[in-house]
Enzyme design. Structure first.
Site, mmCIF file in Angstrom:
data_model
loop_
_atom_site.group_PDB
_atom_site.id
_atom_site.type_symbol
_atom_site.label_atom_id
_atom_site.label_comp_id
_atom_site.label_asym_id
_atom_site.label_seq_id
_atom_site.Cartn_x
_atom_site.Cartn_y
_atom_site.Cartn_z
ATOM 1 N N GLU A 144 0.793 -1.238 0.000
ATOM 2 C CA GLU A 144 0.000 0.000 0.000
ATOM 3 C C GLU A 144 0.826 1.289 0.000
ATOM 4 O O GLU A 144 0.575 2.192 0.801
ATOM 5 C CB GLU A 144 -0.984 -0.031 1.180
ATOM 6 C CG GLU A 144 -1.875 -1.267 1.140
ATOM 7 C CD GLU A 144 -2.856 -1.368 2.302
ATOM 8 O OE1 GLU A 144 -2.741 -0.586 3.255
ATOM 9 O OE2 GLU A 144 -3.734 -2.246 2.229
ATOM 10 N N GLU A 251 -5.746 -10.378 -2.852
ATOM 11 C CA GLU A 251 -6.632 -10.389 -1.677
ATOM 12 C C GLU A 251 -8.094 -10.286 -2.105
ATOM 13 O O GLU A 251 -8.847 -9.433 -1.630
ATOM 14 C CB GLU A 251 -6.283 -9.214 -0.738
ATOM 15 C CG GLU A 251 -4.810 -9.156 -0.359
ATOM 16 C CD GLU A 251 -4.456 -8.086 0.667
ATOM 17 O OE1 GLU A 251 -5.367 -7.505 1.290
ATOM 18 O OE2 GLU A 251 -3.251 -7.834 0.838
HETATM 19 C C1 XIL Z 1 -6.269 -7.465 7.416
HETATM 20 C C2 XIL Z 1 -6.549 -8.747 8.193
HETATM 21 O O1 XIL Z 1 -7.390 -9.566 7.407
HETATM 22 C C3 XIL Z 1 -7.193 -8.440 9.521
HETATM 23 O O2 XIL Z 1 -7.278 -9.620 10.313
HETATM 24 C C4 XIL Z 1 -6.400 -7.367 10.270
HETATM 25 O O3 XIL Z 1 -7.095 -7.020 11.446
HETATM 26 C C5 XIL Z 1 -6.186 -6.156 9.420
HETATM 27 O O4 XIL Z 1 -5.551 -6.540 8.202
HETATM 28 N N1 XIL Z 1 -4.853 -5.149 3.103
HETATM 29 C C6 XIL Z 1 -3.859 -6.032 3.446
HETATM 30 C C7 XIL Z 1 -4.115 -7.068 4.476
HETATM 31 O O5 XIL Z 1 -2.780 -6.015 2.825
HETATM 32 O O6 XIL Z 1 -2.966 -7.399 5.208
HETATM 33 C C8 XIL Z 1 -5.231 -6.658 5.404
HETATM 34 O O7 XIL Z 1 -5.503 -7.752 6.282
HETATM 35 C C9 XIL Z 1 -6.455 -6.234 4.624
HETATM 36 C C10 XIL Z 1 -6.134 -5.068 3.733
#
Ligand code: XIL
Length: 322
Positions: A144, A251
């Site tokens: 990010e 994701e």
């Molecule tokens: C999220 C997890 O799923 C949660 O359990 C945690 O509380 C917060 O992070 N972008 C990403 C991930 O790159 O690592 C994030 O994961 C969601 C958004």
């Protein structure tokens, strides 16, 4: 005559050897994706018993984030990371280390240190990760960069003359620490926004011209995916593919009641999967009550497959599921 029989025997032995190797590595018939692209999912603190029925690539949900591992300075807790890594290794699934440098879920203590100490700590963290998980197939080096810059970015080069010196520094460190892994960048809000994709490509090209990046991660969470049009998706994918780098959907999740979620998967999943630049897709959770965003699950808490998952299995033609 003798020569051709010998050739047949040799080929048979080679074939048998490769079948045995893939069985030993657990790669035969795992997950619902059967071709060259993987369809993976996340592992949290323990591995769901049906993981390999559906998925064949592993990303730890939180276990390889700096704040999880080193919540206390110089005291490393690799428990969750090891769970996911060992499972991936023993099943022959590609493992992704997620993530080295990110402005969220960084350790609370890092922002208060001097610049020199911050730089030393990030360097140590990247090296420690590489020593332990040097066999990771993929590493999300920077997560990010457009949305969540790390508090310590000025200690590792800041914006500098390129505008993204801290990102370049991070990839240089990662290349040394993970010489055998594919190095990725990862970001959200790209698939639904051609302007964001253009900004993302600027960073990617800085890394590419230095030989530091091996692939592009796009998160594709429900807050972008639920409403994005197929034509926007196609245009963004072609902007990213024009870099010549492989794309990884890192994701993916989509919400909706059973029929809405099904319709979304049917319309949008093939746009990602069938794009020749997309080399793998990772979903972000699948079990009801255990997903980051509610309504994105593909299996109910009682174990029933939702229509979107039933369709996905059929679409991918795999033998997984029951
Ligand atoms: C999220 C997890 O799923 C949660 O359990 C945690 O509380 C917060 O992070 N972008 C990403 C991930 O790159 O690592 C994030 O994961 C969601 C958004």
């Amino acid at each position: 005559m003798f020569r051709s029989k010998l050739m047949i025997w040799c080929s048979a032995i080679v074939l048998l050897g490769s079948v045995l190797t893939s069985v030993a590595a657990g790669t035969a018939h795992a997950g619902i994706a059967t071709g060259s692209k993987f369809l993976g999912n996340i592992i949290a603190s323990s591995v769901p018993s049906n993981f390999a029925t559906y998925w064949n690539q592993v990303t730890p949900e939180n276990g390889t984030k700096w704040g999880t591992v080193e919540g206390t300075r110089n005291s490393m807790n690799w428990t969750q990371a090891d769970t996911a890594y060992n499972y991936a290794r023993s099943n022959g699934f590609p493992f992704k280390f997620h993530t080295l440098v990110w402005g969220s879920q960084e350790p609370g203590w890092i922002s208060g240190l001097s610049s020199a100490d911050q730089k030393a700590e990030v360097t140590q963290w990247i090296q420690a990760a590489g020593q332990r998980y040097g066999n990771a197939a993929f590493v999300d080096v920077v997560n990010e960069p457009l949305h969540a810059k790390p508090s310590y970015r000025n200690a590792i080069g800041g914006d500098g003359s390129t505008g993204w010196d801290w990102v370049i520094w991070s990839f240089q460190q990662a290349r040394q620490a993970f010489p055998n892994s594919k190095l990725l960048i990862n970001e959200y809000g790209i698939i639904s926004d051609p302007n964001a994709a253009a900004n993302y490509v600027q960073i990617i090209n800085l890394l590419k011209s230095r030989g530091l990046i091996d692939g592009i991660g796009i998160q594709c969470h429900q807050f972008n995916m639920d409403t994005v049009s197929v034509s926007t998706m196609r245009s963004v994918l072609s902007t990213l593919a024009a870099t010549g780098l492989p794309i990884y959907v890192s994701e993916l999740d989509m919400t909706g009641d059973d029929s809405t979620q099904l319709a979304r998967y049917q319309e949008k999943f093939p746009v990602l999967w069938e794009n020749s630049a997309v080399k793998g897709v990772t979903l972000w959770g699948y079990i009801e009550g255990q997903t980051w965003k509610s309504g994105t699950h593909l299996i109910t808490s009682s174990g029933a497959e939702r229509p979107a998952l039933k369709w996905l299995k059929q679409y991918l033609g795999g033998s997984g599921g029951g």
